[in-house]
Design a protein around this motif. Structure first.
Motif, PDB file in Angstrom:
ATOM      1  N   ALA A  50       0.836  -1.209   0.000  1.00 40.48           N
ATOM      2  CA  ALA A  50       0.000   0.000   0.000  1.00 40.48           C
ATOM      3  C   ALA A  50       0.869   1.257   0.000  1.00 40.48           C
ATOM      4  CB  ALA A  50      -0.928  -0.020   1.209  1.00 40.48           C
ATOM      5  N   ASP A  51       1.986   1.222   0.738  1.00 42.09           N
ATOM      6  CA  ASP A  51       2.896   2.380   0.765  1.00 42.09           C
ATOM      7  C   ASP A  51       3.489   2.633  -0.627  1.00 42.09           C
ATOM      8  OD1 ASP A  51       2.421   2.711   3.434  1.00 42.09           O
ATOM      9  OD2 ASP A  51       4.403   2.030   4.128  1.00 42.09           O
ATOM     10  N   TYR A  52       3.885   1.565  -1.288  1.00 42.66           N
ATOM     11  CA  TYR A  52       4.464   1.718  -2.643  1.00 42.66           C
ATOM     12  C   TYR A  52       3.425   2.328  -3.588  1.00 42.66           C
ATOM     13  CZ  TYR A  52       6.799   0.542  -7.070  1.00 42.66           C
ATOM     14  OH  TYR A  52       7.388   0.598  -8.314  1.00 42.66           O
ATOM     15  N   ALA A  53       2.196   1.818  -3.512  1.00 49.55           N
ATOM     16  CA  ALA A  53       1.129   2.355  -4.369  1.00 49.55           C
ATOM     17  C   ALA A  53       0.930   3.847  -4.091  1.00 49.55           C
ATOM     18  CB  ALA A  53      -0.162   1.574  -4.137  1.00 49.55           C
ATOM     19  N   GLU A  54       0.945   4.214  -2.829  1.00 52.54           N
ATOM     20  CA  GLU A  54       0.739   5.615  -2.449  1.00 52.54           C
ATOM     21  C   GLU A  54       1.886   6.493  -2.973  1.00 52.54           C
ATOM     22  OE1 GLU A  54      -1.907   6.352   1.305  1.00 52.54           O
ATOM     23  OE2 GLU A  54       0.209   6.255   1.869  1.00 52.54           O
ATOM     24  N   GLU A  55       3.107   5.992  -2.793  1.00 51.57           N
ATOM     25  CA  GLU A  55       4.283   6.726  -3.309  1.00 51.57           C
ATOM     26  C   GLU A  55       4.173   6.944  -4.809  1.00 51.57           C
ATOM     27  OE1 GLU A  55       7.741   4.341  -2.487  1.00 51.57           O
ATOM     28  OE2 GLU A  55       7.266   4.441  -0.327  1.00 51.57           O
ATOM     29  N   GLN A  56       3.584   5.999  -5.492  1.00 51.34           N
ATOM     30  CA  GLN A  56       3.455   6.087  -6.951  1.00 51.34           C
ATOM     31  C   GLN A  56       2.271   6.954  -7.366  1.00 51.34           C
ATOM     32  OE1 GLN A  56       5.582   4.737  -9.317  1.00 51.34           O
ATOM     33  NE2 GLN A  56       6.883   4.296  -7.561  1.00 51.34           N
ATOM     34  N   GLY A  57       1.546   7.494  -6.404  1.00 54.54           N
ATOM     35  CA  GLY A  57       0.466   8.444  -6.724  1.00 54.54           C
ATOM     36  C   GLY A  57      -0.930   7.850  -6.746  1.00 54.54           C
ATOM     37  N   PHE A  58      -1.056   6.596  -6.349  1.00 52.58           N
ATOM     38  CA  PHE A  58      -2.394   5.985  -6.286  1.00 52.58           C
ATOM     39  C   PHE A  58      -3.173   6.553  -5.094  1.00 52.58           C
ATOM     40  CE2 PHE A  58      -0.305   2.975  -8.987  1.00 52.58           C
ATOM     41  CZ  PHE A  58      -1.266   2.215  -9.622  1.00 52.58           C
ATOM     42  N   ARG A  59      -4.500   6.603  -5.227  1.00 50.99           N
ATOM     43  CA  ARG A  59      -5.366   6.874  -4.071  1.00 50.99           C
ATOM     44  C   ARG A  59      -5.537   5.538  -3.339  1.00 50.99           C
ATOM     45  NH1 ARG A  59      -7.876   9.068  -8.636  1.00 50.99           N
ATOM     46  NH2 ARG A  59      -9.242   7.269  -8.885  1.00 50.99           N
ATOM     47  N   VAL A  60      -5.111   5.484  -2.095  1.00 51.74           N
ATOM     48  CA  VAL A  60      -5.122   4.208  -1.381  1.00 51.74           C
ATOM     49  C   VAL A  60      -6.128   4.247  -0.240  1.00 51.74           C
ATOM     50  CG1 VAL A  60      -3.739   2.571  -0.026  1.00 51.74           C
ATOM     51  CG2 VAL A  60      -2.719   3.729  -1.991  1.00 51.74           C
ATOM     52  N   GLU A  61      -6.985   3.234  -0.210  1.00 53.10           N
ATOM     53  CA  GLU A  61      -7.921   3.091   0.906  1.00 53.10           C
ATOM     54  C   GLU A  61      -7.559   1.813   1.648  1.00 53.10           C
ATOM     55  OE1 GLU A  61     -12.011   2.912  -0.321  1.00 53.10           O
ATOM     56  OE2 GLU A  61     -12.671   2.657   1.756  1.00 53.10           O
ATOM     57  N   ARG A  62      -7.196   1.972   2.904  1.00 57.34           N
ATOM     58  CA  ARG A  62      -6.758   0.802   3.689  1.00 57.34           C
ATOM     59  C   ARG A  62      -7.878   0.298   4.584  1.00 57.34           C
ATOM     60  NH1 ARG A  62      -0.421   1.741   4.255  1.00 57.34           N
ATOM     61  NH2 ARG A  62      -0.269   3.558   2.926  1.00 57.34           N
ATOM     62  N   GLY A  63      -7.786  -0.974   4.942  1.00 61.01           N
ATOM     63  CA  GLY A  63      -8.755  -1.559   5.878  1.00 61.01           C
ATOM     64  C   GLY A  63     -10.142  -1.713   5.266  1.00 61.01           C
ATOM     65  N   VAL A  64     -10.210  -2.056   3.986  1.00 65.61           N
ATOM     66  CA  VAL A  64     -11.514  -2.171   3.312  1.00 65.61           C
ATOM     67  C   VAL A  64     -12.231  -3.470   3.696  1.00 65.61           C
ATOM     68  CG1 VAL A  64     -10.782  -0.750   1.351  1.00 65.61           C
ATOM     69  CG2 VAL A  64     -10.550  -3.246   1.227  1.00 65.61           C
ATOM     70  N   ALA A  65     -13.545  -3.467   3.524  1.00 62.59           N
ATOM     71  CA  ALA A  65     -14.408  -4.637   3.795  1.00 62.59           C
ATOM     72  C   ALA A  65     -14.152  -5.220   5.189  1.00 62.59           C
ATOM     73  CB  ALA A  65     -14.243  -5.696   2.696  1.00 62.59           C
ATOM     74  N   GLU A  66     -13.939  -4.333   6.141  1.00 62.73           N
ATOM     75  CA  GLU A  66     -13.720  -4.728   7.551  1.00 62.73           C
ATOM     76  C   GLU A  66     -12.497  -5.611   7.744  1.00 62.73           C
ATOM     77  OE1 GLU A  66     -17.552  -5.436   9.915  1.00 62.73           O
ATOM     78  OE2 GLU A  66     -18.169  -5.937   7.865  1.00 62.73           O
ATOM     79  N   MET A  67     -11.547  -5.537   6.794  1.00 61.90           N
ATOM     80  CA  MET A  67     -10.321  -6.334   6.921  1.00 61.90           C
ATOM     81  C   MET A  67      -9.144  -5.366   7.087  1.00 61.90           C
ATOM     82  SD  MET A  67     -10.921  -9.246   3.994  1.00 61.90           S
ATOM     83  CE  MET A  67     -11.025  -8.071   2.636  1.00 61.90           C
ATOM     84  N   PRO A  68      -8.501  -5.352   8.250  1.00 57.83           N
ATOM     85  CA  PRO A  68      -7.395  -4.407   8.478  1.00 57.83           C
ATOM     86  C   PRO A  68      -6.294  -4.510   7.419  1.00 57.83           C
ATOM     87  CG  PRO A  68      -7.993  -5.502  10.524  1.00 57.83           C
ATOM     88  CD  PRO A  68      -8.783  -6.166   9.446  1.00 57.83           C
TER      89      PRO A  68
END
Ligand SMILES: [Zn+2]
Length: 479
Positions: A66-84
């Motif tokens: 997720a950090d790599y995706a964010e660094e690359q400019g993606f919009r990142v949503e963490r902890g989706v579908a009640e899964m941390p």
């Protein structure tokens, strides 16, 4: 690649292979992007390999991705579908919306060093015996390559990476599917580490997992057994019934069980027993039919032992709905990329693995497999990608990260997934995935054809996740 254009202008390209200039600028760009990222991708894969975090415990692994995706400019949503440890990384806007799946969970107890003889890196720890360290990273690398083109205005639409946890145990994609997170996709892709290089157009087995508990009455096993009713008698009669039933099942059906509780001591009539049962079949209908039959066997066993019983659904998986149109596009890109070449050391390593696992000494195969027929009743395992494939057309790939015949879910796969055999398979998969995604963005007609095949195969089936109500079973507690 710019170099090539000059050659073309100068009319000097006649000696180059014809296919080199056939793939177009966007495919050339994604190949360059994967090459550029390769060092980072391998580093991330090795980090996740070393962490070897199991289902729903993949905090470090999910963070790396997720950090790599964010660094690359993606919009990142963490902890989706009640899964941390579940997350989504998205870039771009509008259609098409192309999804790509990534897994990153390990298996317990198969820790292993990157060597062709069995020796744990850390006794009792987990290991990536299914290669998900490479799966998650490779898929993300291809998403980044596409993102670069969307950012540069060369492609338009949305790219969405799904960080899908707990494939090995709790089937994280089921919770995302139930939450409707795949519903707006046009096409989705995934790949899986394997010992072959091929566009995967085979289905998988549907399955259902459930727990059966028997409850009786405890008593002294010698003093007053007539006052007892044995929960283990119920369990034994149940498994006996299952095993007699096998003769009358279709050859495509599989039933396995794991006895989880069978009493505590020998001198007490046990009042509690517990068994985990898994029923599989190549089609969901057959699986559900056998599930009902096995539930009846539990009822009969409880009557015979004069005990109570309770059945609790854990979860179930759909069989994969294959897509040959998408598979053919993937195959064409594999043909372009050609075989994976191995060094003498890697070939020796492969033979070492085969010797150590008593497998035939066939080495490692990086060649592109022919585009196969889709079999009606494939054998093999099950995957939660199956559920996604009933919601959106799924294009699938297998790439070699281990030698031919390597026992899967074993130390041998762990060993190869942390060294160059695994790295090569992953980078190759990343390229093929990115090239196939370019096809989807560039050719709306291809997307339409893929969707038409999906509709035809799916018919009027309405997807429903095989899950009990309530949140995912996230482990709690302090260890
Ligand atoms: Zn796997």
């Amino acid at each position: 690649m710019r170099h090539l254009c000059y050659l073309l202008l100068l009319g000097l390209c006649s000696s180059l292979p014809a296919q080199v200039d056939e793939i177009g600028a966007n495919k050339e760009a994604v190949l360059a992007s994967v090459e550029e990222q390769s060092e980072t991708l391998i580093e991330m894969s090795d980090q996740i390999w070393a962490l070897a975090e199991t289902a729903f415990e993949e905090h470090g692994s999910a963070k790396i991705l997720a950090d790599y995706a964010e660094e690359q400019g993606f919009r990142v949503e963490r902890g989706v579908a009640e899964m941390p440890t579940g997350f989504i990384a998205e870039f771009g806007s509008g259609r098409p919306i192309i999804g790509i799946l990534g897994e990153f969970d390990a298996l317990p107890g198969i820790s292993q060093r990157t060597q062709p003889t069995k020796e744990p890196l850390e006794e009792g720890a987990g290991g990536h015996g299914c290669g998900h360290n490479m799966f998650g990273v490779g898929s993300l690398g291809s998403a980044v390559a596409i993102k670069n083109l969307i950012e540069a205005g060369e492609l338009s639409g949305t790219i969405r990476y799904y960080g899908t946890p707990a494939e090995e145990k709790f089937f994280g994609k089921l919770f995302m599917a139930r939450a409707g997170m795949f519903d707006d996709l046009d096409v989705c892709l995934d790949w899986h580490p394997s010992s072959r290089l091929e566009a995967d157009v085979q289905s998988s087995l549907a399955l259902v997992d459930f727990i059966v508990e028997f409850r009786g009455q405890a008593a002294h096993a010698a003093g007053d057994p007539w006052n007892g009713r044995s929960a283990v008698d119920g369990l034994e009669l149940f498994t006996t019934g299952i095993n007699f039933q096998r003769e009358h099942l279709q050859p495509t059906v599989r039933i396995h069980y794991h006895i989880q509780h069978g009493g505590d001591v020998v001198n007490v009539v046990p009042d509690y027993s517990r068994i985990w049962v898994r029923v599989r079949d190549s089609k969901r209908e057959g699986m559900l039919e056998t599930y009902e039959r096995v539930k009846e066997i539990a009822r009969g066993a409880a009557i015979m032992a004069d005990v109570d019983y309770e059945i609790t659904l854990v979860s179930g998986l759909h069989e994969v709905l294959p897509n040959r149109t998408g598979g053919a596009a993937m195959h064409a890109n594999l043909e372009y990329l050609g075989p994976i070449e191995y060094t003498q050391e890697e070939i020796e390593f492969a033979y070492g693995i085969q010797k150590a696992t008593d497998s035939p000494l066939e080495g490692i195969d990086g060649s592109v497999q022919p585009f196969k027929e889709t079999r009606e009743n494939p054998g093999g395992g099950s995957t939660d990608v199956g559920d996604v494939s009933w919601l959106v057309p799924e294009i699938r790939l297998r790439a070699p990260t281990a030698p031919i015949g390597t026992p899967w879910h074993s130390w041998a796969v762990v060993a190869c997934g942390g060294m160059s055999i695994g790295h090569k398979g992953m980078i190759h998969a990343t390229k093929a995935l990115a090239m196939t995604m370019v096809d989807l963005y560039e050719r709306p007609d291809l997307v339409e054809e893929i969707q038409a095949e999906f509709q035809e195969r799916k018919g009027d089936a309405v997807y429903e996740a095989i899950l009990p109500e309530g949140p995912p079973p996230i482990p709690t507690g302090g260890n």
